[in-house]
Design a protein around this motif. Structure first.
Motif, mmCIF file in Angstrom:
data_model
loop_
_atom_site.group_PDB
_atom_site.id
_atom_site.type_symbol
_atom_site.label_atom_id
_atom_site.label_comp_id
_atom_site.label_asym_id
_atom_site.label_seq_id
_atom_site.Cartn_x
_atom_site.Cartn_y
_atom_site.Cartn_z
ATOM 1 N N GLU A 13 -2.758 2.927 25.836
ATOM 2 C CA GLU A 13 -1.657 2.617 25.872
ATOM 3 C C GLU A 13 -1.177 2.209 24.722
ATOM 4 O OE1 GLU A 13 -2.726 2.140 28.845
ATOM 5 O OE2 GLU A 13 -3.850 2.297 29.687
ATOM 6 N N GLN A 200 5.465 10.987 19.495
ATOM 7 C CA GLN A 200 6.084 9.719 19.877
ATOM 8 C C GLN A 200 7.607 9.860 19.987
ATOM 9 O OE1 GLN A 200 4.162 7.183 20.862
ATOM 10 N NE2 GLN A 200 2.475 8.566 20.368
ATOM 11 N N ASN A 203 8.468 11.916 23.107
ATOM 12 C CA ASN A 203 8.322 11.109 24.317
ATOM 13 C C ASN A 203 9.481 10.131 24.476
ATOM 14 O OD1 ASN A 203 5.898 12.411 24.733
ATOM 15 N ND2 ASN A 203 4.622 10.704 24.092
ATOM 16 N N SER A 441 0.163 -2.561 20.818
ATOM 17 C CA SER A 441 1.164 -1.505 20.614
ATOM 18 C C SER A 441 0.505 -0.203 20.178
ATOM 19 C CB SER A 441 2.189 -1.947 19.574
ATOM 20 O OG SER A 441 2.935 -3.041 20.030
ATOM 21 N N ASN A 444 -1.178 1.366 23.203
ATOM 22 C CA ASN A 444 -0.204 1.893 24.147
ATOM 23 C C ASN A 444 0.419 3.187 23.643
ATOM 24 O OD1 ASN A 444 -0.626 -0.212 25.929
ATOM 25 N ND2 ASN A 444 1.085 -1.428 25.184
ATOM 26 N N MET A 445 0.610 3.291 22.329
ATOM 27 C CA MET A 445 1.209 4.498 21.768
ATOM 28 C C MET A 445 0.301 5.713 21.913
ATOM 29 S SD MET A 445 3.060 2.990 18.358
ATOM 30 C CE MET A 445 3.677 4.583 17.814
ATOM 31 N N SER A 448 1.707 6.942 25.366
ATOM 32 C CA SER A 448 3.027 6.332 25.575
ATOM 33 C C SER A 448 3.690 6.802 26.858
ATOM 34 C CB SER A 448 3.939 6.607 24.376
ATOM 35 O OG SER A 448 4.099 7.993 24.160
ATOM 36 N N ASN A 449 3.394 8.020 27.303
ATOM 37 C CA ASN A 449 3.988 8.496 28.550
ATOM 38 C C ASN A 449 3.329 7.881 29.782
ATOM 39 O OD1 ASN A 449 6.068 10.059 27.604
ATOM 40 N ND2 ASN A 449 4.888 11.956 27.551
ATOM 41 N N ILE A 452 4.012 3.176 28.156
ATOM 42 C CA ILE A 452 5.261 2.616 27.616
ATOM 43 C C ILE A 452 6.462 3.062 28.451
ATOM 44 C CG2 ILE A 452 6.840 2.547 25.644
ATOM 45 C CD1 ILE A 452 4.454 2.769 23.798
ATOM 46 N N TRP A 453 6.765 4.357 28.426
ATOM 47 C CA TRP A 453 8.039 4.823 28.977
ATOM 48 C C TRP A 453 8.167 4.688 30.492
ATOM 49 C CZ3 TRP A 453 11.356 4.420 25.522
ATOM 50 C CH2 TRP A 453 11.032 4.678 24.192
#
Length: 636
Positions: A13, A200, A203, A441, A444-445, A448-449, A452-453
């Motif tokens: 994540e 990124q 997304n 962070s 999570n990146m 990210s789908n 995060i999002w």
């Protein structure tokens, strides 16, 4: 390499400047999509849609009020003189993407061809949409991956307009990815960074992330007369305030869990502590135990209780119940006072101090060790140090999703180059440590789908509270990293791969992984974004002793935390010996369920002797406090 059980060989994540192995966590299941009205049906009245105009107007006024609170929470620290630290990251991102743009823009013909390709995709989407509006069958120009949950709502297929929007987005993102892949002459690291950045950005701008371009969110807004947006803005203001002016996205209900109340419940005592760690010994539950005790070395970038979540998921409890004497290190959450603590300090005051204490408490000089993620990297380095200095206290070892060779370390490498490290080291020098949120962070990146999002949509647009999920609570419970330790780790692992090359030193001793000859069990997970299975395999091949390499299903966390009672996933083992991971995987045997019993059989084959169960502390050490101790409870 060979296995004790069978011939073997090594059997998944904001743009931060930091890296960390810790953690990538499987997200909670997304809510099932609701029904969608037929796209060409007669327009519904406001009443049929659930829209109350008066209520909607009132909610819009509330939305403005709540948005003011969010802006105030964002501005508060900046008005107090605090500044954002994203400028260097943004500059690096623009520089990276600029290398790709330069390739296409320096040749006019090449630029025209690229533009023509994109416009051709748009025209094909437009033509298909016109056919669909006319009732004619048509094949999509671009379709999402079946596993992509962003477009599962029926509205993306049934409505020609939303279907066109989805396809136009996919055409654009595929085109952008191709622009990076086809750019010639790029440095491999620059290409890797560009691919990651484009992913990124793609997304982030997905139409599923915005109210007016997501059919599910439009229905939600109409049916609630905009109440979802008010609640979402309130959630946003709270999360910005909680993050001290930076958005801290909640992935779970943080009030639903508490370490020591419903997490980390395995009974035990803290029997030793220093400024870097506490050592926990767990209370036996069997009349006899294996003679060789087990010491667990968790990552310091995360807290140890990932291995002791609820009793049903706890690897530590399971090991104790199988008749093992289990000790675990609980690392401190460091502050600026520990800024100068480096890798050798974590070895000396962490693993070495723990080995001394285990010997006193158990009466056994030799110990089996288990290292998880970066804790395993530290353990491997310690084993090389001990091999060089003639210290044979570690009788055998287990590595859980541990990288020793970082050649194939995956997307985390995009955060590590000389320029980014120089910026990060400058910031760490100012504070004395790296904030845990930076590492969180970065992880999570990687997904990210998933990490995060979906939470942006759920929390701020649907206005819903995130689902209580213990793994995500742990994922959000981040820790800081001392400046010296983190710098050593990034430079000698991700940047230069010095540990694998035999160029790294600990406490003045050069490390040679080929001299590590103790029996080893190396576990990788097939869907691991942090320690890719090929990377784990290559590192395991550096060891000269008998190694059993096992590949578990799922990812970095769920693949490890997989109790046998659940009978989930699978694992592969006993592939052909050799340096080629793909050949090993092709010849490996798939077995259903958890890898835990396989590990126990392996461990028992090396350490079959048993003794009466040991009292905590062995009658020689006075317990300091109950497990899980206070170090693990300190929040960043």
């Amino acid at each position: 390499m060979t296995s004790s059980a069978a011939p073997f060989v090594p059997s998944p994540e904001p743009i931060p400047s930091a890296v960390m192995p810790a953690p990538s966590v499987e997200s909670a299941p997304a809510p099932a999509p609701t029904a969608v009205p037929a796209p060409l049906a007669a327009p519904e009245t406001d009443e049929q849609k659930g829209l109350n105009v008066e209520t909607f107007a009132h909610n819009l006024a509330q939305l403005v009020e709540e948005s003011g609170k969010a802006v105030a929470a964002y501005l508060a620290p900046r008005e107090a003189g605090h500044t954002d630290d994203l400028a260097d990251d943004i500059a690096d991102a623009l520089k990276t993407v600029g290398h790709v743009a330069e390739y296409w823009m320096t040749d006019p013909q090449r630029a025209v061809e690229a533009q023509t390709r994109l416009m051709g995709g748009y025209l094909s989407v437009w033509a298909g949409t016109m056919k669909k509006l006319a009732g004619e069958p048509t094949e999509p120009v671009a379709a999402p991956d079946p596993k992509d949950s962003r477009f599962k709502d029926e509205g993306w297929r049934e409505s020609p307009i939303f279907d066109a929007l989805k396809q136009a987005y996919l055409v654009t993102s595929n085109w952008a990815n191709d622009m990076v892949k086809e750019a010639e002459g790029l440095d491999p690291h620059v290409r890797h960074k560009a691919e990651f950045l484009v992913k990124q950005i793609s997304n982030a701008v997905s139409p599923s992330n915005f109210v007016l371009t997501n059919p599910e969110l439009i229905r939600e807004t109409l049916s609630s007369s905009g109440e979802n947006l008010v609640k979402g803005m309130r959630n946003l203001a709270e999360d910005i305030s909680e993050g001290g002016g930076t958005l801290k996205i909640r992935q779970t209900d943080m009030t639903a869990f508490e370490v020591g109340r419903n997490l980390a419940l395995t009974p035990g005592k803290v029997i030793y502590q220093n400024e870097l760690m506490q050592l926990i010994q767990y209370t036996p539950t069997t009349a006899s135990v294996k003679k060789t005790p087990v010491l667990i070395v968790p990552p310091w970038i995360n807290k140890f209780y990932i291995l002791d979540l609820t009793p049903e998921k706890s690897l530590i409890k399971w090991l104790v119940d199988q008749g093992l004497t289990v000790f675990t290190i609980s690392w401190v959450n460091p502050d600026a006072r520990l800024a100068a603590k480096g890798f050798d300090d974590y070895m000396r005051d962490g693993i070495m101090a723990a080995l001394d204490t285990v010997a006193i408490a158990s009466g056994e000089r030799r110990v089996h060790t288990v290292g998880y993620c970066v804790g395993g990297t530290l353990l491997a380095s310690t084993l090389a140090y001990m091999a060089e200095t003639g210290d044979d206290r570690i009788a055998s070892t287990t590595f859980l999703t541990t990288q020793i060779d970082f050649t194939h370390a995956g997307d985390l490498k995009v955060f590590v180059d000389e320029e980014q490290l120089a910026v990060m080291e400058r910031k760490m020098k100012q504070m004395g440590y790296l904030e845990g949120s930076k590492m969180a962070s970065a992880f999570n990146m990687l997904r990210s789908n998933d990490l995060i999002w979906p939470y942006v949509v759920n929390n701020y647009m649907k206005g819903k509270a995130p689902f209580p999920f213990d793994l995500l609570f742990w994922n959000a419970d981040s820790t800081r990293m001392p400046a010296a330790n983190h710098s050593y780790y990034l430079r000698n692992c991700y940047l230069s791969n010095n540990i694998a090359k035999g160029k790294a030193e600990l406490a003045g001793v050069k490390l040679d992984m080929h001299k590590v000859s103790v029996p080893a069990y190396s576990l990788a997970t097939r869907e691991d974004h942090i320690a890719p299975p090929k990377s784990v395999y290559v590192g395991a091949n550096l060891l000269s002793g008998p190694v059993r390499y096992v590949l578990a299903g799922s990812g970095h966390i769920a693949g490890v935390v997989n109790p046998p009672a659940k009978n989930k996933y699978q694992y592969w083992s006993d592939g052909p010996i050799g340096p080629d991971y793909d050949l090993w995987l092709e010849g490996a045997q798939e077995r259903k369920g958890s890898w835990w019993p396989d590990w126990l059989n392996w461990f028992a084959s090396w350490h079959p002797d048993e003794v009466p169960a040991r009292d905590v502390g062995g009658g020689r050490l006075t317990p300091i406090e109950d497990a899980p101790g206070r170090y693990v409870k300190e929040r960043s």
